[in-house]
Design an enzyme around this catalytic site. Structure first.
Site, short mmCIF file in Angstrom:
data_model
loop_
_atom_site.label_atom_id
_atom_site.label_comp_id
_atom_site.label_asym_id
_atom_site.label_seq_id
_atom_site.Cartn_x
_atom_site.Cartn_y
_atom_site.Cartn_z
CE LYS A 287 -7.41 0.44 3.97
NZ LYS A 287 -6.23 1.09 4.61
CB CYS B 80 -3.45 -1.42 5.37
SG CYS B 80 -2.59 -0.81 6.85
CD GLU C 276 -2.35 1.22 2.87
OE1 GLU C 276 -3.50 1.71 2.98
OE2 GLU C 276 -1.70 0.75 3.82
#
Length: 514
Positions: free
Chosen positions: A316, A372, A257
């Protein structure tokens, strides 16, 4: 005097139990101490002889247990913004623990109700992981059992079932210690039998369909001294450089990321650097970058292919509140100017699946992506696997959190997901820890923090669904519903309290309530 002594002792047990529960999480990984910690919490809530605990004291005991745990577990939150935000987060999350304490007092007064306490614990954990702002699933008890035997239950029911089993095991210890031998033995034997017997049931239809050689790239981040724009370009250059150091052919490459915070679709130089890395390895690279569309800025993982150019992407979906987006920004600005450093990212949609055309394979590989913070949320990887993911990737950026425990706590979640879904997982972090995980959660290899490194491994591609992937959400709802119904039933019908003959107390002649 005796009542006051018992009050202090209960508080000490609850708080000390919270610290022991914290030791179950990585990097400590003392799963057995976590069970003892939960057992001490249950003991603090339980009647001692005829001495009962009032619901108000249950609130205090629950808060003390969880607040202590989170004060040790979450300091990484304040690494960049100072102590106040992490203490405030610990305080707020501990309020859910106060609910567990109050409900636990009601349930643990009844012989039947006490057996439902683990399910009520799951119910509150489910609520805490869902609300507000999408919830905070980072502190689930199950993550602290990743190295213990209860993790065998992960593919059967995911974190909810592992949490229920852990609390049941702790309850069994309390029942044994309070001389309720039969109930205690039944609880412990049930947990052990289900855990050990779960393994043959977890992968009934999962099959290996091939293998792929994958590289996880850790480019590292530059030290302070550069301006913001130069920092972004240096991070991208580091990942290009690290990719070029690969010494063997690979089928696909996973970058972290934010490995290219410079948008390659708006910056020609950034695009050229990424294409340079793709050409050097002759394989597709999954790149973490920042994009923008008509909705707003996105935290995006996008495939760059040596033949096809730009491929599929994942925006995301589960964004970190107070970091990637700021709820009630104007209100919280009254307390801290740091709120203006929070992002304004917009959540994506979709199932988290991207396809990468592996260099040596005939068919594209279906890769499930949880970026994440997303790895803490059940639906992120479950949706991808249900959509056909054969392998999983956790690209992450932990550089902001320095040398704290955050990266190890997150790695434990990726290990848990590997076991839960029976898929290999590739963890690529900007500054570490990056890791490659086997489908059973074993760490094949991992990097150190704040180093530049490359990890390469040949991993199995799998198809099929574990019970957790297929029915895990429904099971969590069932456990939650049973826990709430038990609490309501006990609150209405359980008028006569049970007595616990703890050996550390003398049963008083009268009934008192703290």
């Amino acid at each position: 005097m005796k009542t006051a002594l018992y009050t202090v002792l209960r508080l000490v047990l609850a708080a000390f139990g919270g610290w022991l529960a914290y030791l179950g999480y990585e990097p400590h990984g003392q799963w057995e101490l976590a069970l003892v910690g939960v057992a001490l919490f249950i003991a603090a809530l339980s009647p001692w002889g005829r001495e009962q605990v009032g619901k108000r004291w249950g609130v205090l005991l629950g808060f003390a247990h969880f607040f202590t745990c989170y004060l040790f577990l979450l300091p990484w939150v304040g690494e960049f913004v100072g102590a106040f935000p992490f203490v405030a987060l610990s305080f707020f999350e501990a309020l859910y623990g106060a609910l567990i304490g109050a409900g636990g007092v009601i349930l643990l007064r009844s012989r039947i109700g006490s057996l439902f306490f683990p399910l009520f614990y799951v119910a509150v954990e489910f609520f805490r992981s869902s609300w507000p702002f999408g919830g905070f699933a980072w502190v689930r008890l199950a993550w602290g059992q990743v190295d213990g035997p209860l993790s065998l239950l992960a593919p059967l029911g995911g974190p909810a079932l592992v949490t229920a089993a852990a609390v049941t095991a702790a309850l069994g210890l309390v029942l044994l210690f309070s001389h309720r031998y039969l109930a205690g033995v039944i609880a412990l034997v049930t947990v052990a039998t289900v855990s050990l017997g779960a393994f043959p049931l977890t992968n009934p239809g999962n099959t290996r369909t091939g293998a792929v050689t994958v590289a996880a790239i850790q480019g590292n981040v530059p030290r302070m001294g550069l301006d913001f724009n130069a920092q972004q370009r240096a991070v991208l250059a580091n990942h290009v450089e690290s990719t070029k150091k690969l010494s063997q052919p690979v089928d696909m490459v996973i970058w972290p990321e934010n490995s290219s915070d410079v948008n390659p679709f708006a910056d020609t130089q950034a695009r050229e650097l990424i294409e340079e890395a793709v050409d050097a390895v002759g394989a597709p690279i999954l790149v973490g970058t920042i994009t923008r569309d008509e909705i707003g800025p996105r935290n995006t993982m996008v495939v760059f292919d040596p033949k096809l150019g730009t491929g599929e992407y994942h925006h995301k979906k589960y964004l970190q509140p107070f970091g990637e987006w700021m709820p009630f920004r104007s209100f919280f600005r009254l307390f801290s100017s740091y709120v203006d450093q929070a992002g304004n990212f917009k959540p994506g949609t979709g199932n988290g699946l991207v396809h990468m055309v592996a260099a040596q394979l005939e068919h594209p590989v279906a890769v499930g992506v949880a970026t994440c913070y997303e790895v803490a949320f059940d639906a992120a990887y479950r949706d991808a696997v249900r959509a056909g993911a054969q392998i999983l990737a956790t690209p992450t950026n932990n550089a902001t959190f320095g040398f704290t425990d955050m990266t190890y706590q997150q790695l434990a979640m990726s290990r848990f997901r590997a076991m839960e879904l029976d898929r290999a997982v590739v963890v690529a972090a900007t500054s570490g820890v990056s890791a490659i995980l086997a489908p059973d959660g074993t760490v094949i290899s991992q990097t150190d923090i704040f180093t530049q490194d490359q990890l390469v491994a040949t991993l199995p591609l799998k198809e099929g669904l574990t019970p957790a992937a297929q029915w895990g959400r429904a099971l969590e709802w069932i456990l939650t519903s049973l826990g709430l119904l038990a609490l309501i039933g006990c609150a209405i019908f359980c008028r006569r309290p049970v007595t616990y003959a703890f050996s550390l107390t003398t049963v008083p002649a009268h009934s008192a309530q703290l």
